[in-house]
Design a protein around this motif. Sequence first.
Motif, PDB file in Angstrom:
ATOM      1  N   ILE A 419       4.176 -21.512   7.697  1.00 35.28           N
ATOM      2  CA  ILE A 419       2.733 -21.230   7.763  1.00 35.28           C
ATOM      3  C   ILE A 419       2.478 -19.750   8.027  1.00 35.28           C
ATOM      4  O   ILE A 419       1.639 -19.103   7.377  1.00 35.28           O
ATOM      5  N   GLN A 420       3.189 -19.189   9.000  1.00 30.50           N
ATOM      6  CA  GLN A 420       2.971 -17.794   9.356  1.00 30.50           C
ATOM      7  C   GLN A 420       3.373 -16.867   8.221  1.00 30.50           C
ATOM      8  O   GLN A 420       2.724 -15.860   7.950  1.00 30.50           O
ATOM      9  N   ASN A 421       4.461 -17.240   7.505  1.00 28.92           N
ATOM     10  CA  ASN A 421       4.914 -16.412   6.390  1.00 28.92           C
ATOM     11  C   ASN A 421       3.892 -16.412   5.263  1.00 28.92           C
ATOM     12  O   ASN A 421       3.636 -15.378   4.627  1.00 28.92           O
ATOM     13  N   SER A 424       0.985 -14.159   6.273  1.00 29.76           N
ATOM     14  CA  SER A 424       1.314 -12.743   6.125  1.00 29.76           C
ATOM     15  C   SER A 424       1.327 -12.341   4.654  1.00 29.76           C
ATOM     16  O   SER A 424       0.879 -11.245   4.286  1.00 29.76           O
ATOM     17  N   GLY A 425       1.836 -13.245   3.823  1.00 32.93           N
ATOM     18  CA  GLY A 425       1.873 -12.962   2.390  1.00 32.93           C
ATOM     19  C   GLY A 425       0.489 -12.870   1.792  1.00 32.93           C
ATOM     20  O   GLY A 425       0.205 -12.004   0.947  1.00 32.93           O
ATOM     21  N   VAL A 426      -0.410 -13.762   2.204  1.00 32.13           N
ATOM     22  CA  VAL A 426      -1.791 -13.728   1.701  1.00 32.13           C
ATOM     23  C   VAL A 426      -2.473 -12.430   2.122  1.00 32.13           C
ATOM     24  O   VAL A 426      -3.207 -11.804   1.343  1.00 32.13           O
ATOM     25  N   ALA A 427      -2.228 -12.013   3.373  1.00 35.90           N
ATOM     26  CA  ALA A 427      -2.830 -10.759   3.850  1.00 35.90           C
ATOM     27  C   ALA A 427      -2.351  -9.582   3.010  1.00 35.90           C
ATOM     28  O   ALA A 427      -3.134  -8.673   2.686  1.00 35.90           O
ATOM     29  N   TRP A 428      -1.072  -9.584   2.671  1.00 39.36           N
ATOM     30  CA  TRP A 428      -0.557  -8.495   1.823  1.00 39.36           C
ATOM     31  C   TRP A 428      -1.195  -8.535   0.445  1.00 39.36           C
ATOM     32  O   TRP A 428      -1.584  -7.502  -0.106  1.00 39.36           O
ATOM     33  N   MET A 429      -1.323  -9.747  -0.138  1.00 45.17           N
ATOM     34  CA  MET A 429      -1.916  -9.882  -1.464  1.00 45.17           C
ATOM     35  C   MET A 429      -3.382  -9.445  -1.457  1.00 45.17           C
ATOM     36  O   MET A 429      -3.884  -8.899  -2.448  1.00 45.17           O
ATOM     37  N   ASP A 430      -4.076  -9.676  -0.358  1.00 42.30           N
ATOM     38  CA  ASP A 430      -5.486  -9.310  -0.282  1.00 42.30           C
ATOM     39  C   ASP A 430      -5.686  -7.800  -0.453  1.00 42.30           C
ATOM     40  O   ASP A 430      -6.718  -7.349  -0.956  1.00 42.30           O
ATOM     41  N   SER A 431      -4.680  -7.036  -0.046  1.00 40.17           N
ATOM     42  CA  SER A 431      -4.793  -5.585  -0.156  1.00 40.17           C
ATOM     43  C   SER A 431      -4.054  -5.039  -1.373  1.00 40.17           C
ATOM     44  O   SER A 431      -4.034  -3.820  -1.577  1.00 40.17           O
ATOM     45  N   ALA A 432      -3.462  -5.909  -2.175  1.00 42.01           N
ATOM     46  CA  ALA A 432      -2.661  -5.456  -3.317  1.00 42.01           C
ATOM     47  C   ALA A 432      -3.551  -4.948  -4.437  1.00 42.01           C
ATOM     48  O   ALA A 432      -4.712  -5.367  -4.600  1.00 42.01           O
ATOM     49  N   SER A 433      -3.009  -4.039  -5.231  1.00 42.98           N
ATOM     50  CA  SER A 433      -3.726  -3.465  -6.366  1.00 42.98           C
ATOM     51  C   SER A 433      -3.916  -4.514  -7.455  1.00 42.98           C
ATOM     52  O   SER A 433      -3.078  -5.399  -7.653  1.00 42.98           O
TER      53      SER A 433
END
Length: 947
Positions: A419-421, A424-433
Motif C-alpha cells: 500500500i505504501q509503495n 509513493s508511486g502515485v505521488a511520483w506520477m502526479d508530478s511526472a511530465s
Amino acid sequence: MKGDKSFGLRLFRLIVLVHIIFTAISLSVSAQDFSAVTIKDEIDLSVIEVIGDYDANTQEGNEAQKIIAGEFYNTHPDDYDFLVIFTGFDIEMLTLMIDGEPVEADGFYSPIQNNAEGIGNEIFDYSLQYGSNGKLQGIITMGDIDQKIADPLDPKFKNTMEVLSHELLHRWSGKVNFFDTNGSYNDALLGGYQIASNEYAHWSFLLDTDGSILYGNDWYDNGNGTFTSMAARKYYSPLDLYLMGFVDKSDVPPMLLIENASESREKLPMTGVTIEGDARYVSIDDIIAAEGKRVPGHQSSQKQFKIGIMLLTRPGSFQESEVHDVQTVIKQWTMWFSALTDGRAIVYYDGIGEIDLPENPGTELPPVDPRDVPAEIEDGVSWLVANQKEDGNWKDDNSSSVRDTAAAIYALNDFTIAIQNVSSGVAWMDSASTASLDHLSKKTAVMGIAGSDTSLLVSEIVEKQNPDGGWGSERFYLSGSLDTAVALECLAAAGYAENAVIQPAMAYLRDRQNINGGWDMDDGVSSIQTTTAVLSAFSNYLNVIDVEEQVQEGLAWLRNRQNGDGGFGNESSSVYETAEALIVLKKYDASFNIANSALDYIKAHQSQNGSWHESAHQTALSVSAMYAAMRETDLYISTGDISVIPESITQLPVDLQVNATIRNLGLTEVEQVTVALYDGGVAEERKVSEQMVSVGGNSFVDLTFTVTVTDGNPHLLYIAVDPEGLLTEAGTLNNTALKIVYPEGTKDLEILESDLTVSPAIADMLDPVSITATVRNNGTSDAFAVPLKFSVETAGESYLIAATNMDIPAGGSVSHELIWDADRSGDDLLISVQADPNNTISELSETNNKASLPIVVHPSTKANLTLSYQDIAFSSDPADEGGRGSVDISVVIRNNCASAAENFRVLFYGGIPDLGGEVIGTQTVAFLGAGESITVVNQWAPIDYIR
C-alpha cells in the motif's frame, strides 16, 4: 461391450472383403466409361485429362478415383501419404445433412487406409485398389479451382485454407464416442451427417471445440443457463490434435457439451448465436474409456506427410492459369497446416522436400538465475517493493520511469503489503511530465486508479484526438493503432464514457485490423504489443460499437502466436509478450489450456530473487499476469493427480485406496469445499464417499478415499471437486477427473473349511448325508465350467461320490448341495470337495482349492452291495453285431457292510431296465464277505441287441 465390438470388427472385415470383390467387378464395367491420361507433369503437380463421371455421390465417381490414382502412380513413386485433387470443371460434391436439409460440401475426403487405434475408426487398408502398396492414406477432392479463392491477399482466401485443412482432418477426427456417466457409449460429440457414408463425421454444433475447423463452436457460458458461440471453424482443437497424434491426452482439457434436445447437433458453426441448455463436460478419459488409447501415441506418431497434387481437366479446356492457382493454394496451405498444428507437423510436396519449417531465433534474452523452489507471485511483489527508488518511481533505465512506474502500480495495487509503495508511486506520477501522449495516458490511468481528479488530464487527451478518431504519439501526429489503444485504455481507467469520443476511436481501430487478424505498429506487420493493447481497449467499450468479429479474429491471431513452450512472441517467446498476451486473454476468458501454458512459461522464467530478468517492467507485467490468471479461486484436479493403491488388481474383493491431490490454482483461499468420489459416473447414486476440505490460495491438499471393488469390470473412478457447483471459480472445466481402473484377468478358486457343511457328522450306514460346498472365485475374471469333485477319503483310498461343473463369477461364489447315501463306514472318514481337481484352470494359487470335514459312519449289520459305472469293462470295444459277435462284460461288485451276502444274482441288461431294457445275461454269486469285492463276468453272444 468388448465382445460386441469384436464381433462388429469381424463383420466389418467380412463386409470389406465382399466390397473388394464387388469393386473389382464394377471397375471392369465402369472402366470403359472413364479414362485418365496425364498431359502435363510438373515437379509439383500433374495435369490429367479425364473423360467420364467424377461426381462424389455416384458409384462411377468412386471408381474414377481409382483410375485417376492409378494414372498418377504411372508417373510417380509410391511415397505419398495423401493425394489432393483439383478440377478445372464443376463436379457434384459430397452431400451433408445439415439441420435436416441436404447441403453440398466444398470438398470431400476419401479414406483409403487407417492404421491408428483409438480414433473411432477400425483398422483398414484399401490402398492396393488405388495403386499404392500400403502407403496412401486418403484422397482430398477440392473440386473446381475456378470456384476457389486462390489469391492469398483476398480476405476470403482463408476459406480455401479451411476447406483443405478440414478435409485432411477427416483422416483422424470426427468419429469418436465417449463413455457416459451412466456406463454406456454416447455419440453426442458428433454432428454433420454424411449422406453417402451414412454416418456422423463432424463435431456437434453443441460441442465446445474451441472453434474447430471440423465444426462445433467456441461456446461461452454466460452463467445464466445460456451459451453464446464465439469463434468458429478456425482451429485444430486440442481433441483434434490428440486424435491426429500430435499432443498427449493431458493436453486435452474437458470439453463443454451443451444439452438441449430442441437444438440440432447437425447445424453448421455460427458466431454470435445464443442458446439455452445445460452444461456437461466430457473429458479425454471419457473418450479413451470408449475408444481406447490413441496408438501410436504423440511421441511416436507420424508428423510429416507428403502430398501428391493433381489438376483434372476436360479435353480441350486446360488453362495454364489454373496450374498457377493450384500451386499458390498448396504453397500457402503448407504454412497454414504448420500453424494450425503449432509447428508439431508439416505437409510437403515434390519440389520443397521433406523439411522442417524454419524458426526465427528471435532476440537474445537476458540470462535467468533459475529458482530451486516453485515460482511465487509474492516473491515478485517483494522484489518490486525492495527495488522502488527513493523518490517513489521504478525504472529500468532513465527513459522508462513513467512506463515502469505505471506498470508497478498496476501490479502492486492488489497487494496490501505494498500500500505504501503504491502511494509513493502515485505521488511520483502526479508530478511526472506529460510531454507525450503515452506519458499522459499512463499518468491519467494511474491517477484514475488512485481516485484522484483526472478531468484536466482527460480533457488534454481528448483534445489530442485526430479527426479520423485515432491518436498519434503527439498532437497533430498521424494516428496509430497503438497510441489510439493506449489512449482508450487510460480513458476507461479514468471512467470516461463519452460516445462522441469513444465511438470514432473504436471505429478507427476496427478498420485498422490486418487481414490476418492482428494490429500493427504502422509497419504492416501485426505485433503482440499492438494487438493486445487494442483488444484490451476494446474490452472496456464492447457495448459502444459492435467489434465482436474483430475481437474474435484478433484473439485467433493472438492464440496462434503461442509457441510450443507456452510463451508468446512475435519471434521466439518472451516474458513481456507472454505477460501482455495472458493479461488480455484472461479478460476474454481464455481456455484453461492456453492460459495455463502461458502462466507456466512465466513461472519458469522467474529468477531466484523473485524478479524477471532484473527488470521492473517485466517483473511488474509478470506479477499482473500471474494475478490476472490466479486471483480467482480455481480448483483443479487431473487424472495425473489421482493414484490408486494397489496399482494392479488381481484378487477380489479388494479395498482400493484412492489418493487425490486437489489444487487451488487461484490466490483466493477456499474455506470449505466438497470433494466426492464416484464409481461409474458423477451421479448421487454412484457416490462412494465425500469429504469437506479447505484449500489455501495457490496451494493444494491431499485426500484419501477407499472404495471396495467386488467385480472384475473396469471401474471409472471420478473425483469431483465442488460437484454441486456452489463455489464461484475462474473455471470449472478442471473440477472433475477420471481414473480408470482395469483389473487384470485372473482366476483364483477357493474352498475353505468354513465353506463346507456335512450333516449329520455322525451317521449310520446308508443314512442320507447332506453335503453343501461353497466355491469362491477371488480372481477378476469369470470362471466357466469349473469341475467340482465330491469324494470320501480314508487312509490311502479315495472314493468318488459325485462330480459336477459350475460357472463362478469374478469376486462371486456358487454353492452346490447333494445327498450322499452313506455307503462307506469308518471312524476316520473325510468328506472332501475339490475345485478344478486336474488343475486345468490357470489360477493365482492352487493351494486353496480343496476342503475336507470328518464324518463318522457306523457299520450296518446287513450286507450292502454296490457297483459303479467306473467298474464296468468290455473285452472288446467296439464289438461285432450278429452271430459272429461276442463280448465279455465284467463288473466289480462290492459288499461294504459288516455282514456277508449269499446267493445273490447279477443281471446284465441291454438298455435301461425301467425303460424297456432287455436281460442279456444272468450270473449268481454264492458268497461275498463283508468288506470284500468280486468280479463277475458274463459273455454276451450272439450280439443281437442294437438300441
